[in-house]
Design an enzyme around this catalytic site. Structure first.
Site, PDB file in Angstrom:
ATOM      1  N   HIS A  84       0.835  -1.201   0.000  1.00 43.49           N
ATOM      2  CA  HIS A  84       0.000   0.000   0.000  1.00 43.49           C
ATOM      3  C   HIS A  84       0.870   1.250   0.000  1.00 43.49           C
ATOM      4  O   HIS A  84       1.327   1.691   1.063  1.00 43.49           O
ATOM      5  CB  HIS A  84      -0.896  -0.011   1.246  1.00 43.49           C
ATOM      6  CG  HIS A  84      -1.776  -1.215   1.338  1.00 43.49           C
ATOM      7  ND1 HIS A  84      -1.310  -2.443   1.717  1.00 43.49           N
ATOM      8  CD2 HIS A  84      -3.098  -1.375   1.088  1.00 43.49           C
ATOM      9  CE1 HIS A  84      -2.299  -3.317   1.698  1.00 43.49           C
ATOM     10  NE2 HIS A  84      -3.394  -2.696   1.318  1.00 43.49           N
ATOM     11  N   HIS A  94      -1.796  -1.483   7.197  1.00 44.12           N
ATOM     12  CA  HIS A  94      -1.495  -1.666   5.766  1.00 44.12           C
ATOM     13  C   HIS A  94      -0.486  -0.636   5.269  1.00 44.12           C
ATOM     14  O   HIS A  94       0.178  -0.854   4.270  1.00 44.12           O
ATOM     15  CB  HIS A  94      -2.786  -1.632   4.936  1.00 44.12           C
ATOM     16  CG  HIS A  94      -3.540  -0.344   5.024  1.00 44.12           C
ATOM     17  ND1 HIS A  94      -4.411  -0.067   6.054  1.00 44.12           N
ATOM     18  CD2 HIS A  94      -3.558   0.751   4.214  1.00 44.12           C
ATOM     19  CE1 HIS A  94      -4.942   1.137   5.863  1.00 44.12           C
ATOM     20  NE2 HIS A  94      -4.434   1.656   4.763  1.00 44.12           N
ATOM     21  N   GLY A 128     -10.490   3.814   7.833  1.00 42.08           N
ATOM     22  CA  GLY A 128     -10.969   2.477   8.182  1.00 42.08           C
ATOM     23  C   GLY A 128     -10.938   2.240   9.683  1.00 42.08           C
ATOM     24  O   GLY A 128     -11.854   1.627  10.251  1.00 42.08           O
ATOM     25  N   ASN A 157      -7.807  11.233   4.639  1.00 39.58           N
ATOM     26  CA  ASN A 157      -7.517  11.391   3.203  1.00 39.58           C
ATOM     27  C   ASN A 157      -8.735  11.179   2.298  1.00 39.58           C
ATOM     28  O   ASN A 157      -8.618  11.187   1.080  1.00 39.58           O
ATOM     29  CB  ASN A 157      -6.341  10.483   2.781  1.00 39.58           C
ATOM     30  CG  ASN A 157      -6.668   8.995   2.897  1.00 39.58           C
ATOM     31  OD1 ASN A 157      -7.828   8.593   2.921  1.00 39.58           O
ATOM     32  ND2 ASN A 157      -5.628   8.173   2.966  1.00 39.58           N
ATOM     33  N   ILE A 216     -10.359   8.772   1.350  1.00 38.16           N
ATOM     34  CA  ILE A 216     -10.386   7.638   0.406  1.00 38.16           C
ATOM     35  C   ILE A 216     -10.303   6.324   1.176  1.00 38.16           C
ATOM     36  O   ILE A 216      -9.486   6.176   2.087  1.00 38.16           O
ATOM     37  CB  ILE A 216      -9.183   7.726  -0.579  1.00 38.16           C
ATOM     38  CG1 ILE A 216      -9.310   8.933  -1.513  1.00 38.16           C
ATOM     39  CG2 ILE A 216      -9.034   6.440  -1.398  1.00 38.16           C
ATOM     40  CD1 ILE A 216     -10.424   8.831  -2.553  1.00 38.16           C
ATOM     41  N   HIS A 251      -4.335   3.136  -3.195  1.00 41.17           N
ATOM     42  CA  HIS A 251      -4.436   2.480  -1.881  1.00 41.17           C
ATOM     43  C   HIS A 251      -3.635   1.177  -1.782  1.00 41.17           C
ATOM     44  O   HIS A 251      -2.736   1.062  -0.961  1.00 41.17           O
ATOM     45  CB  HIS A 251      -5.906   2.211  -1.544  1.00 41.17           C
ATOM     46  CG  HIS A 251      -6.072   1.285  -0.390  1.00 41.17           C
ATOM     47  ND1 HIS A 251      -5.961   1.691   0.914  1.00 41.17           N
ATOM     48  CD2 HIS A 251      -6.278  -0.059  -0.353  1.00 41.17           C
ATOM     49  CE1 HIS A 251      -6.103   0.647   1.702  1.00 41.17           C
ATOM     50  NE2 HIS A 251      -6.302  -0.424   0.967  1.00 41.17           N
ATOM     51  N   GLU A 279     -16.987  -5.447  24.406  1.00 43.24           N
ATOM     52  CA  GLU A 279     -16.098  -6.609  24.473  1.00 43.24           C
ATOM     53  C   GLU A 279     -14.911  -6.505  23.522  1.00 43.24           C
ATOM     54  O   GLU A 279     -13.781  -6.865  23.872  1.00 43.24           O
ATOM     55  CB  GLU A 279     -16.880  -7.900  24.184  1.00 43.24           C
ATOM     56  CG  GLU A 279     -17.924  -8.266  25.234  1.00 43.24           C
ATOM     57  CD  GLU A 279     -19.247  -7.537  25.049  1.00 43.24           C
ATOM     58  OE1 GLU A 279     -19.384  -6.770  24.063  1.00 43.24           O
ATOM     59  OE2 GLU A 279     -20.157  -7.734  25.880  1.00 43.24           O
ATOM     60  N   HIS A 284     -27.624 -17.098  24.553  1.00 44.84           N
ATOM     61  CA  HIS A 284     -26.626 -16.977  25.615  1.00 44.84           C
ATOM     62  C   HIS A 284     -25.906 -18.299  25.905  1.00 44.84           C
ATOM     63  O   HIS A 284     -25.087 -18.371  26.813  1.00 44.84           O
ATOM     64  CB  HIS A 284     -27.281 -16.478  26.909  1.00 44.84           C
ATOM     65  CG  HIS A 284     -27.589 -15.012  26.887  1.00 44.84           C
ATOM     66  ND1 HIS A 284     -28.273 -14.411  25.861  1.00 44.84           N
ATOM     67  CD2 HIS A 284     -27.280 -14.014  27.768  1.00 44.84           C
ATOM     68  CE1 HIS A 284     -28.393 -13.120  26.107  1.00 44.84           C
ATOM     69  NE2 HIS A 284     -27.786 -12.855  27.256  1.00 44.84           N
TER      70      HIS A 284
HETATM   71  C1  LIG Z   1     -11.132  -5.175  10.101  1.00 46.06           C
HETATM   72  C2  LIG Z   1     -10.630  -4.952   8.709  1.00 46.06           C
HETATM   73  N1  LIG Z   1     -11.495  -4.975   7.689  1.00 46.06           N
HETATM   74  C3  LIG Z   1     -11.047  -4.807   6.432  1.00 46.06           C
HETATM   75  C4  LIG Z   1      -9.728  -4.634   6.172  1.00 46.06           C
HETATM   76  C5  LIG Z   1      -9.220  -4.530   4.729  1.00 46.06           C
HETATM   77  N2  LIG Z   1      -8.786  -3.131   4.470  1.00 46.06           N
HETATM   78  C6  LIG Z   1      -7.506  -2.792   4.488  1.00 46.06           C
HETATM   79  S1  LIG Z   1      -7.298  -1.140   4.329  1.00 46.06           S
HETATM   80  C7  LIG Z   1      -8.951  -0.897   4.181  1.00 46.06           C
HETATM   81  C8  LIG Z   1      -9.577   0.463   4.095  1.00 46.06           C
HETATM   82  C9  LIG Z   1      -8.742   1.456   3.461  1.00 46.06           C
HETATM   83  O1  LIG Z   1      -9.155   2.753   3.764  1.00 46.06           O
HETATM   84  P1  LIG Z   1      -8.404   3.636   4.809  1.00 46.06           P
HETATM   85  O2  LIG Z   1      -8.500   3.032   6.139  1.00 46.06           O
HETATM   86  O3  LIG Z   1      -8.922   5.021   4.671  1.00 46.06           O
HETATM   87  O4  LIG Z   1      -6.887   3.567   4.360  1.00 46.06           O
HETATM   88  P2  LIG Z   1      -6.219   4.344   3.154  1.00 46.06           P
HETATM   89  O5  LIG Z   1      -7.090   4.122   1.964  1.00 46.06           O
HETATM   90  O6  LIG Z   1      -6.159   5.748   3.557  1.00 46.06           O
HETATM   91  O7  LIG Z   1      -4.894   3.699   2.997  1.00 46.06           O
HETATM   92  C10 LIG Z   1      -9.633  -2.096   4.262  1.00 46.06           C
HETATM   93  C11 LIG Z   1     -11.112  -2.217   4.135  1.00 46.06           C
HETATM   94  C12 LIG Z   1      -8.848  -4.605   7.276  1.00 46.06           C
HETATM   95  N3  LIG Z   1      -7.531  -4.451   7.145  1.00 46.06           N
HETATM   96  N4  LIG Z   1      -9.331  -4.733   8.527  1.00 46.06           N
END
Ligand SMILES: Cc1ncc(C[n+]2csc(CCOP(=O)(O)OP(=O)(O)O)c2C)c(N)n1
Length: 688
Positions: free
Chosen positions: A39, A79, A169, A198, A200, A274, A423, A485
């Protein structure tokens, strides 16, 4: 003055700032391009704010990544780890450039998401979005808890910040609200979160999914919020960080309007930046556009490296300064100083497990959750590093340490935590506390709700973190609350997590032994799975094998009365063990000699030697397993010669004993099934 503030010494001129920031950007770009995986966008957009943090705020020593009073930094948006690896390399951690060139390759120290323990300077494994933020809350809790315990007037030996970098995210995930809410409630003023705003995510603009006012949301949680509009404005980010450090009453969120893929002519501000390499041509155009040499790749200008590497002298000086303060503290408070080293080193105090209680049959019936509560009451005063609580189920989970106070903003010395009904965050906070070191964190809820905390439990196991879970109401035997439960598949689910030890004790004495295992396990989590309902207590006079047997995971609780082999082995766990014992006696009168193996932990049993396992479960002897849970998984332990009395549907609402009977957990049914197994074998033998 806090060490981090003394560290703001060298402010680079803007041109040097830009050179340093571009160094980080293009190292990340080249790493992803060479791996053709990863990424690049987040590192390119967030390099300036990360630089502002690492250059102007963060107190760390690249030569000693474990120095106890360092600031913590978590890249929750795991990432974007190419950015973190670039920072670690240029600032002088033990991460050679060669490792950056092996990004995401077999055996490298630069895996696809940050992994704690693999790369020096990585404070937490991150990747599942949102977890890192909640880990940060846990670390910030650990910081104030240890400060409350150890600091004395004139001696601030625990005094550091926790920084987290989050993405959209992270803030979209529900755990961010759970964790944000707790952090605001607890007034964790030394928690500072940088948000790469950002606009996005993977599917495109945040306009698609994420349009609430995030700043208002965090302000409502009780946070101090700031916004920086221009992402490359290092001075303004540094100023926001300074404001955040000065704000001691509220955690801080700094939203920086970053641009994903910054500088890429065709990909900036698009989702295309991304999750894939920019491509050779786009890398060339981006480098040319930013006046950066197209080749060689992995270029690090000398001036930039020299500036970054000042982190080594700066960090060593900060550490030396802390060490001299610690010396002064140790002089005034030698016992406390020794205690600090003990808890940070995860050493247990002498005699912590001396004279643990043993219960008699007269103490029964006793629920194992009650026995666990008694152990917490005993261990709490002996282990002042124990800190935990429950997700609003304290009276049911028996997780309170009597007299240890509640962890609240007015009393950070309190050791009973109130996580609220959160939790997922509870699990991740426990991880953050364990990662910080200095505490033995534990958390409780109903076993069925362990589903809500599986992501952090998985990470605890992956990171080998000594976290203890206290799960009660462990089967259909919990009764009236009904199928929602009543856990069925949770046992097999948790047992299948590599590195997780699940312990389901059969009575009060096994519970004592289970807690001893849990506290003694310094590498990896333990889930204690406990009953709501009362169970008979196995008198140690009649069942002397209990205390020594439990750590093996499975042991002979009652052997067959014959001196030779048993006709059948009854394996049971938890509340089903007493059924097995009763069935054994009944079978005896029916001419069948049965051995009862109590198996509180299949995970521990599986790790024993072949010899030991053969001794307990000799080859060729048929086995009947009795467990009020999914039967899946047992074959792998005991092979094909097995039958299981388990549950392959959801439970039902009724008094627990009635539910148990309806699902076949009766002495009669155990005996019937045992005969059935033996008859089938006889039949097979006669056909052969
Ligand atoms: C719990 C979870 N769900 C899904 C993902 C897969 N995933 C990786 S990055 C991302 C979203 C990317 O958007 P953002 O967080 O804004 O990061 P950016 O695009 O700015 O790098 C997703 C859905 C993950 N890593 N963790």
């Amino acid at each position: 003055m806090a060490p981090s503030e003394t560290l703001v010494t060298i402010i680079a001129p803007p041109a040097l700032d830009e050179l340093c920031i571009n160094t980080l950007r293009f190292l990340a770009v080249d790493m992803v391009q060479k791996a053709n995986s990863g990424h690049p966008g987040l590192p390119m957009g967030s390099a300036a704010m990360a630089y502002a943090l690492w250059d102007r705020s963060l107190s760390y020593n690249p030569r000693d990544p474990h120095w106890p009073d360092r600031d913590r930094f978590i890249l929750s948006a795991g990432h974007g780890c190419a950015l973190l690896y670039a920072l670690l390399h240029v600032t002088g951690f033990d991460l050679p450039l060669e490792e950056l060139k092996k990004f995401r390759q077999w055996g490298s120290r630069t895996p696809g998401h940050p992994e704690y323990g693999k790369t020096p300077g990585v404070e937490a494994t991150t990747g599942p979005l949102g977890q890192g933020l909640a880990n940060g809350v846990g670390m910030a809790i650990a910081e104030v808890a240890l400060a409350a315990r150890f600091n004395r007037p004139g001696h601030q030996i625990v005094d550091h910040f926790t920084y987290v970098l989050v993405s959209d995210g992270d803030l979209e995930e529900g755990i961010s609200s759970e964790a944000g809410s707790i952090a605001g409630h607890e007034h964790l003023g030394k928690l500072i979160v940088l948000y790469a705003d950002n606009h996005i995510t993977i599917e495109g603009s945040t306009e698609l999914t994420f349009t609430e006012d995030r700043m208002a949301r965090f302000a409502a949680f009780g946070w101090h919020v700031q916004r920086v509009e221009r992402s490359n404005d290092v001075e303004t980010v540094a100023l926001a960080l300074k404001n955040a450090r000065e704000e001691r009453d509220r955690p801080s969120l700094i939203a920086v309007r970053t641009h994903i893929g910054f500088g890429s002519p065709h990909k900036q501000d698009t989702a295309a930046a991304h999750g894939e390499a920019l491509g050779v041509e786009e890398v060339r155009l981006t480098k040319e556009g930013m006046d950066w040499p197209v080749s060689p790749s992995f270029h690090i200008p000398e001036e930039a490296l020299e500036h970054f590497r000042r982190a080594v002298t700066r960090g060593s000086a900060a550490q030396v300064e802390w060490e001299s303060r610690f010396k002064a503290f140790a002089k005034d408070y030698p016992d406390l100083a020794a205690e600090f080293h003990r808890v940070i080193g995860r050493h247990l105090p002498e005699g912590w497990d001396a004279e643990l209680p043993s219960f008699t049959s007269a103490d029964g019936p006793m629920a194992t959750r009650v026995a666990s509560g008694k152990m917490i009451e005993i261990l709490g005063p002996r282990l002042p590093e124990m800190m935990g609580g429950s997700a609003d189920l304290g009276p049911s989970t028996h997780t309170n340490i009597d007299g240890a106070g509640s962890f609240e903003p007015e009393d950070w010395a309190g050791r009973n935590m109130h996580f609220g009904i959160r939790e997922n965050a509870m699990g991740a906070i426990l991880n953050g506390m364990a990662l910080h070191r200095g505490l033995i964190p534990y958390g409780g809820t109903f076993f069925v709700f362990s589903d809500y905390m599986r992501p952090p439990m998985r990470l605890a196991a992956m990171n080998a973190l000594p976290v203890i879970y206290v799960f009660t109401h462990d089967s259909i035997g919990m009764g009236e609350d009904g199928p929602t439960h009543q856990p069925v598949e949770q046992l097999v689910g948790l047992r299948s997590i590599p590195g997780m030890v699940v312990l389901r004790p059969a009575d009060a004495n096994e519970t004592v032994a289970a807690w001893r295992v849990a506290i003694g396990r310094k590498q990896g989590p333990v889930a204690l799975v406990l009953t709501r309902q009362g169970l008979p207590v196995f008198d140690l006079n009649s069942y002397p094998a209990v205390p020594a047997g439990v750590p093996f995971g499975g042991y002979i609780l009652a052997d067959s009365s014959t001196s030779g082999r048993a006709d059948i082995i009854l394996i049971a766990t938890g509340s089903e063990v007493h059924l097995a014992l009763e069935a054994r006696d009944r079978l005896e009168t029916e001419g069948v000699h049965a051995r009862v193996v109590s198996m509180p932990s299949t995970n521990l049993f599986a790790s024993q030697s072949d010899d030991y396992r053969e001794q307990i479960l000799p080859t060729g002897v048929p086995i009947l397993v009795i467990e009020a849970g999914s039967p899946i998984g047992w074959q792998s332990f005991v092979g094909p010669r097995i039958a299981v009395i388990g549950i392959d549907t959801f439970g039902s609402s009724a008094p627990g004993q009635i539910v148990m009977e309806h699902y076949g957990f009766t002495v009669e049914n155990v005996c019937r099934q045992a005969h059935h197994v033996l008859d089938q074998l006889k039949e097979k033998a006669s056909c052969a």
